[in-house]
Design a protein around this motif. Structure first.
Motif, short mmCIF file in Angstrom:
data_model
loop_
_atom_site.label_atom_id
_atom_site.label_comp_id
_atom_site.label_asym_id
_atom_site.label_seq_id
_atom_site.Cartn_x
_atom_site.Cartn_y
_atom_site.Cartn_z
N GLY A 98 46.43 89.15 -8.53
CA GLY A 98 45.54 90.06 -8.73
C GLY A 98 45.96 91.45 -9.43
O GLY A 98 45.26 92.32 -9.84
N LEU A 99 47.19 91.43 -9.67
CA LEU A 99 47.83 92.70 -10.34
C LEU A 99 47.35 92.74 -11.74
O LEU A 99 47.31 91.52 -12.56
CB LEU A 99 49.31 92.83 -10.16
N ALA A 100 47.21 93.70 -12.48
CA ALA A 100 47.13 94.04 -14.02
C ALA A 100 48.37 93.32 -14.67
O ALA A 100 49.23 93.55 -14.04
CB ALA A 100 46.82 95.27 -14.30
N PRO A 101 48.22 92.73 -15.67
CA PRO A 101 49.18 92.39 -16.50
C PRO A 101 50.38 93.35 -16.98
O PRO A 101 51.44 93.22 -16.74
CB PRO A 101 48.73 91.74 -17.98
N GLU A 102 49.67 94.61 -16.99
CA GLU A 102 50.65 95.99 -17.38
C GLU A 102 51.51 95.96 -16.22
O GLU A 102 52.58 96.71 -16.38
CB GLU A 102 49.98 97.14 -17.57
N ASP A 103 51.38 95.61 -14.95
CA ASP A 103 52.39 95.68 -13.91
C ASP A 103 53.40 95.24 -14.12
O ASP A 103 54.42 95.15 -13.31
CB ASP A 103 51.81 95.54 -12.53
N ASP A 104 53.62 93.99 -14.83
CA ASP A 104 54.72 93.15 -15.14
C ASP A 104 55.30 93.16 -16.54
O ASP A 104 54.63 92.76 -17.61
CB ASP A 104 54.26 91.60 -15.04
N VAL A 105 56.49 93.61 -16.76
CA VAL A 105 56.86 93.81 -17.97
C VAL A 105 56.97 92.59 -19.15
O VAL A 105 56.61 92.68 -20.09
CB VAL A 105 58.45 94.41 -17.82
N ALA A 106 57.40 91.41 -18.28
CA ALA A 106 57.22 90.05 -19.01
C ALA A 106 55.82 90.09 -19.68
O ALA A 106 55.59 89.65 -20.95
CB ALA A 106 57.68 89.09 -18.26
N LEU A 107 54.85 90.11 -18.90
CA LEU A 107 53.45 89.99 -19.52
C LEU A 107 53.08 90.90 -20.18
O LEU A 107 52.12 90.78 -21.27
CB LEU A 107 52.52 89.82 -18.36
N ALA A 108 53.48 92.16 -20.07
CA ALA A 108 53.06 93.36 -21.09
C ALA A 108 53.43 93.08 -22.35
O ALA A 108 52.86 93.64 -23.44
CB ALA A 108 53.56 94.45 -20.64
N ASP A 109 54.57 92.46 -22.54
CA ASP A 109 55.32 92.10 -23.77
C ASP A 109 54.96 90.54 -24.40
O ASP A 109 55.18 90.42 -25.53
CB ASP A 109 56.90 92.17 -23.71
N SER A 110 53.88 90.28 -23.93
CA SER A 110 53.55 88.62 -24.10
C SER A 110 52.26 88.55 -24.34
O SER A 110 51.62 88.40 -23.48
CB SER A 110 54.12 87.83 -22.85
N VAL A 111 52.02 88.94 -25.78
CA VAL A 111 50.62 88.60 -26.18
C VAL A 111 50.44 87.88 -27.16
O VAL A 111 49.46 87.74 -27.72
CB VAL A 111 50.28 90.16 -26.81
N GLY A 112 51.43 86.86 -27.41
CA GLY A 112 51.45 85.88 -28.44
C GLY A 112 50.13 84.90 -28.48
O GLY A 112 49.57 84.59 -29.43
N LEU A 113 49.76 84.34 -27.18
CA LEU A 113 48.96 83.31 -27.04
C LEU A 113 47.52 84.24 -27.35
O LEU A 113 46.56 83.54 -28.22
CB LEU A 113 48.72 82.82 -25.51
N ALA A 114 47.15 85.31 -26.88
CA ALA A 114 45.94 86.18 -27.20
C ALA A 114 45.89 86.32 -28.63
O ALA A 114 44.74 86.26 -29.16
CB ALA A 114 46.05 87.32 -26.44
N LEU A 115 46.82 86.58 -29.29
CA LEU A 115 46.96 87.08 -30.67
C LEU A 115 46.46 85.61 -31.41
O LEU A 115 45.68 85.60 -32.41
CB LEU A 115 48.06 87.69 -31.23
N LEU A 116 47.11 84.51 -31.01
CA LEU A 116 47.06 83.33 -31.66
C LEU A 116 45.62 82.78 -31.58
O LEU A 116 44.94 82.57 -32.42
CB LEU A 116 47.80 82.34 -31.06
N VAL A 117 45.12 83.12 -30.39
CA VAL A 117 43.50 82.90 -30.17
C VAL A 117 42.77 83.62 -31.29
O VAL A 117 41.79 83.12 -31.77
CB VAL A 117 42.92 82.99 -28.96
N VAL A 118 43.12 84.99 -31.47
CA VAL A 118 42.20 85.64 -32.23
C VAL A 118 42.35 85.35 -33.67
O VAL A 118 41.45 84.97 -34.42
CB VAL A 118 42.30 87.08 -32.06
N LEU A 119 43.55 85.01 -34.31
CA LEU A 119 43.96 84.70 -35.56
C LEU A 119 43.03 83.40 -35.91
O LEU A 119 42.42 83.34 -36.86
CB LEU A 119 45.22 84.73 -35.76
N GLU A 120 43.33 82.53 -35.14
CA GLU A 120 42.50 80.95 -35.04
C GLU A 120 40.93 81.08 -35.16
O GLU A 120 40.27 80.09 -35.91
CB GLU A 120 43.12 80.24 -34.31
N SER A 121 40.56 82.21 -34.55
CA SER A 121 39.14 82.23 -34.59
C SER A 121 38.42 83.17 -35.73
O SER A 121 37.32 82.95 -35.93
CB SER A 121 38.65 83.18 -33.31
N LEU A 122 39.33 83.58 -36.57
CA LEU A 122 38.86 84.31 -37.72
C LEU A 122 38.36 83.20 -38.86
O LEU A 122 39.12 82.10 -39.05
CB LEU A 122 39.94 85.37 -38.52
#
Length: 292
Positions: A98-122
């Motif tokens: 239930g915590l926001a991803p910003e509360d976890d350093v590893a998650l805050a630095d890990s945006v690779g999958l979200a970016l991949l999804v967006v690039l592939e959707s272009l």
């Protein structure tokens, strides 16, 4: 490459450009294997060209790589279920507490999958305009010549792509609405409720499944919903997780071995992207939580 002579001055210039050309093709295509093929094809075209007519070899090669990559992107769009050679990026999986991803350093630095999804959707033209201009500083007029569009139209394509990409620059908190959308999808899949699945899927949803043979992509709500109904029920146990900061699920078989890791991208109340890892080797290498 064995067919490139190191004594050839043009080949020497090409070799000096190879890493940059591969980087351009890889950013455009998301596949190292496809990027290798594009660079090889660029060399073949160069070898057939009178180098004396090329005033800016680096620019000429970038243009050729862009045109070949654009053809590959358009071919993929025409055949969206073709297997890809490259896997999804390494994923960070944590318990969804239930915590926001910003509360976890590893998650805050890990945006690779979200970016991949967006690039592939272009779209192919959007992706080319954004990658060449924003990542490799290719002028818009040169990109426009590759696309067969005016400079102003090319700027508009890049601007539209940039807005989509910027939305993934930092992970956003997984809120109650996103969790409810994912739960509605999973419940409809278990019931085999096709209409229920369509209600929570974006019409242009993209499903990427990472299998032992490569990544397979399916586009469109109808196709994704049909597949979700067929695959429901294979898992015995599941647990809500965050996958690179996105709402997700880990599923296990009856014997306790992992069956899949799934991540959902949710926007405006609908699922726009689903990424699933089912490759046993990749699942075994992941640091997964225990079943509940």
């Amino acid at each position: 490459m064995s067919d490139i002579s190191p004594a050839d001055p043009v080949a020497e210039v090409f070799e000096a450009q190879r890493d940059r050309l591969h980087a351009v093709a890889h950013r455009l295509l998301g596949s190292h294997a496809d990027a290798d093929d594009v660079v090889q094809e660029a060399w073949l075209r160069l070898s057939r060209q009178d180098s004396e007519t090329i005033h800016n070899l680096a620019g000429w090669l970038t243009t050729v790589v862009g045109r070949i990559s654009l053809d590959v992107l358009r071919a993929r769009q025409a055949h969206p279920e073709a297997p890809y050679d490259d896997r999804l990026p390494e994923l960070v999986v944590t318990v969804d507490d239930g915590l926001a991803p910003e509360d976890d350093v590893a998650l805050a630095d890990s945006v690779g999958l979200a970016l991949l999804v967006v690039l592939e959707s272009l779209g192919p033209s959007e992706r080319l305009a954004f990658v060449l201009h924003d990542l490799f500083a290719v002028p818009f007029d040169e990109i426009g010549r590759i696309l067969g569009r005016s400079t102003d139209a090319t700027k508009m394509l890049a601007s539209r792509a940039r807005r989509k990409v910027r939305a993934t620059e930092r992970p956003t908190a997984v809120g109650r609405e996103q969790r409810e959308v994912v739960q509605a999808f999973l419940a409809a899949a278990r019931r085999g409720d096709f209409e229920g699945l369509l209600r929570v899927l974006d019409p242009d949803v993209r499903l990427t499944v990472d299998t032992p043979g490569g990544a397979v992509v399916t586009l469109g709500a109808t196709e994704v919903a049909a597949g979700a109904r067929l695959s429901a029920g294979a898992a015995v146990r599941g647990r809500a997780v965050l996958v690179d900061g996105l709402p997700g699920l880990v599923a296990w078989r009856e014997d306790g071995t992992p069956l899949s890791v799934t991540a959902f991208t949710v926007a405006d109340g609908r699922i726009t992207g689903i990424a699933i890892v089912v490759d046993p080797a990749r699942l075994a290498a992941m640091d997964l939580p225990d079943p509940e």
